[in-house]
Design a protein around this motif. Structure first.
Motif, PDB file in Angstrom:
ATOM      1  N   MET A  28      21.646  59.312  12.673  1.00 32.24           N
ATOM      2  CA  MET A  28      21.764  57.919  13.088  1.00 32.24           C
ATOM      3  C   MET A  28      23.166  57.688  13.635  1.00 32.24           C
ATOM      4  O   MET A  28      24.148  58.146  13.076  1.00 32.24           O
ATOM      5  N   SER A  29      23.258  56.965  14.721  1.00 30.80           N
ATOM      6  CA  SER A  29      24.574  56.644  15.264  1.00 30.80           C
ATOM      7  C   SER A  29      25.258  55.605  14.384  1.00 30.80           C
ATOM      8  O   SER A  29      24.631  54.919  13.591  1.00 30.80           O
ATOM      9  N   LYS A  30      26.551  55.508  14.538  1.00 31.72           N
ATOM     10  CA  LYS A  30      27.352  54.602  13.718  1.00 31.72           C
ATOM     11  C   LYS A  30      27.663  53.334  14.505  1.00 31.72           C
ATOM     12  O   LYS A  30      27.835  53.367  15.717  1.00 31.72           O
ATOM     13  N   PRO A  31      27.778  52.206  13.829  1.00 27.10           N
ATOM     14  CA  PRO A  31      28.123  50.962  14.516  1.00 27.10           C
ATOM     15  C   PRO A  31      29.536  51.038  15.108  1.00 27.10           C
ATOM     16  O   PRO A  31      30.443  51.607  14.498  1.00 27.10           O
ATOM     17  N   ASN A  32      29.698  50.447  16.301  1.00 27.56           N
ATOM     18  CA  ASN A  32      31.035  50.369  16.880  1.00 27.56           C
ATOM     19  C   ASN A  32      31.771  49.194  16.236  1.00 27.56           C
ATOM     20  O   ASN A  32      31.229  48.492  15.387  1.00 27.56           O
ATOM     21  N   SER A  33      33.004  48.963  16.641  1.00 31.23           N
ATOM     22  CA  SER A  33      33.817  47.938  15.988  1.00 31.23           C
ATOM     23  C   SER A  33      33.225  46.541  16.128  1.00 31.23           C
ATOM     24  O   SER A  33      33.271  45.747  15.184  1.00 31.23           O
ATOM     25  N   SER A  34      32.638  46.217  17.275  1.00 29.40           N
ATOM     26  CA  SER A  34      32.020  44.893  17.461  1.00 29.40           C
ATOM     27  C   SER A  34      30.800  44.730  16.566  1.00 29.40           C
ATOM     28  O   SER A  34      30.605  43.685  15.940  1.00 29.40           O
ATOM     29  N   GLU A  35      29.988  45.765  16.494  1.00 27.51           N
ATOM     30  CA  GLU A  35      28.797  45.723  15.649  1.00 27.51           C
ATOM     31  C   GLU A  35      29.187  45.634  14.172  1.00 27.51           C
ATOM     32  O   GLU A  35      28.545  44.913  13.400  1.00 27.51           O
TER      33      GLU A  35
ATOM     34  N   GLY B  42      33.552  34.984  16.165  1.00 33.49           N
ATOM     35  CA  GLY B  42      33.790  34.971  17.605  1.00 33.49           C
ATOM     36  C   GLY B  42      35.206  34.629  18.030  1.00 33.49           C
ATOM     37  O   GLY B  42      35.812  35.375  18.819  1.00 33.49           O
ATOM     38  N   PRO B  43      35.765  33.525  17.537  1.00 29.50           N
ATOM     39  CA  PRO B  43      37.110  33.159  17.984  1.00 29.50           C
ATOM     40  C   PRO B  43      38.161  34.232  17.686  1.00 29.50           C
ATOM     41  O   PRO B  43      39.004  34.536  18.528  1.00 29.50           O
ATOM     42  N   GLU B  44      38.091  34.826  16.507  1.00 28.79           N
ATOM     43  CA  GLU B  44      39.057  35.865  16.149  1.00 28.79           C
ATOM     44  C   GLU B  44      38.908  37.098  17.043  1.00 28.79           C
ATOM     45  O   GLU B  44      39.885  37.791  17.326  1.00 28.79           O
ATOM     46  N   GLN B  45      37.683  37.353  17.506  1.00 26.17           N
ATOM     47  CA  GLN B  45      37.430  38.503  18.371  1.00 26.17           C
ATOM     48  C   GLN B  45      37.692  38.182  19.845  1.00 26.17           C
ATOM     49  O   GLN B  45      37.688  39.073  20.685  1.00 26.17           O
ATOM     50  N   GLY B  46      37.871  36.892  20.141  1.00 28.82           N
ATOM     51  CA  GLY B  46      38.044  36.482  21.534  1.00 28.82           C
ATOM     52  C   GLY B  46      36.725  36.462  22.295  1.00 28.82           C
ATOM     53  O   GLY B  46      36.701  36.602  23.520  1.00 28.82           O
ATOM     54  N   TRP B  47      35.608  36.290  21.565  1.00 27.49           N
ATOM     55  CA  TRP B  47      34.279  36.315  22.170  1.00 27.49           C
ATOM     56  C   TRP B  47      33.815  34.921  22.545  1.00 27.49           C
ATOM     57  O   TRP B  47      34.111  33.946  21.860  1.00 27.49           O
ATOM     58  N   GLN B  48      33.012  34.855  23.596  1.00 26.63           N
ATOM     59  CA  GLN B  48      32.221  33.674  23.908  1.00 26.63           C
ATOM     60  C   GLN B  48      30.924  33.800  23.108  1.00 26.63           C
ATOM     61  O   GLN B  48      30.557  34.897  22.667  1.00 26.63           O
ATOM     62  N   LEU B  49      30.200  32.691  22.958  1.00 25.43           N
ATOM     63  CA  LEU B  49      28.919  32.747  22.242  1.00 25.43           C
ATOM     64  C   LEU B  49      27.979  33.764  22.893  1.00 25.43           C
ATOM     65  O   LEU B  49      27.266  34.492  22.201  1.00 25.43           O
TER      66      LEU B  49
END
Length: 133
Positions: free
Chosen positions: A1-8, A31-38
Motif C-alpha cells: 500500500m502506498s503511504k499518504p503524502n503530507s497533504s493527505e 486549510g488556512p494553516e496549509q494555505g489552501w483554498q476550500l
C-alpha cells in the motif's frame, strides 16, 4: 500500500482526532494553516476517497457529505515511521516507539501497538532477506 503524502496526512490527522467531518469543517480546521483554498481541501479529500483512505459517512443537515478516515492511525503512522527510519535515516534493528511518547496523536496503548507494528515489519523484512540488511 502506498503511504499518504503530507497533504493527505494533514487531513487524516484531523479526521483521526475529531472523527467524521464535512469537507468545509476539515478545511476550516487545517486549510488556512496549509494555505489552501476550500477547493484544494476538497480535491485532496476526493483523491483520498478514490484511494479508499477516506469514505463518505452520512450527510449533514445542509446535505454536505461527512467524511471519515478508513486508514488505521497506528498502522499508517507505523508505516511512515518505519519508512523514515529505514529509507531516510538508514537505521537498522528495532525501533523504540517510545521516541514518539510525546505525540498528541497516540495514546499509551497505541504506542505499544505502534512498537509492535514497526518491529514486526522489521522481523518480517529480516526473514525475507535471511537476516541481511
Amino acid at each position: 500500500m502506498s503511504k499518504p503524502n503530507s497533504s493527505e496526512l494533514v487531513i487524516l490527522k484531523q479526521l483521526w482526532a475529531k472523527g467524521r467531518q464535512t469537507a468545509r469543517e476539515i478545511h476550516k480546521a487545517v486549510g488556512p494553516e496549509q494555505g489552501w483554498q476550500l477547493s484544494t481541501t476538497r480535491t485532496v479529500i476526493n483523491r483520498m476517497e478514490g484511494k479508499g483512505w477516506v469514505k463518505r459517512d452520512g450527510e449533514a443537515p445542509d446535505n454536505a457529505a461527512f467524511y471519515a478516515a478508513v486508514l488505521d492511525r497506528v498502522e499508517t503512522l507505523g508505516g511512515l515511521v518505519r519508512q523514515l527510519a529505514r529509507q531516510v535515516l538508514d537505521l537498522k534493528g528495532p525501533l523504540p516507539a517510545s521516541l514518539f511518547a510525546d505525540s498528541p496523536h497516540l495514546s499509551a496503548e497505541e504506542l505499544d501497538e505502534l512498537d509492535a507494528i514497526i518491529n514486526a515489519a522489521e522481523e518480517r523484512a529480516d526473514g525475507e532477506t535471511g537476516g541481511k540488511s
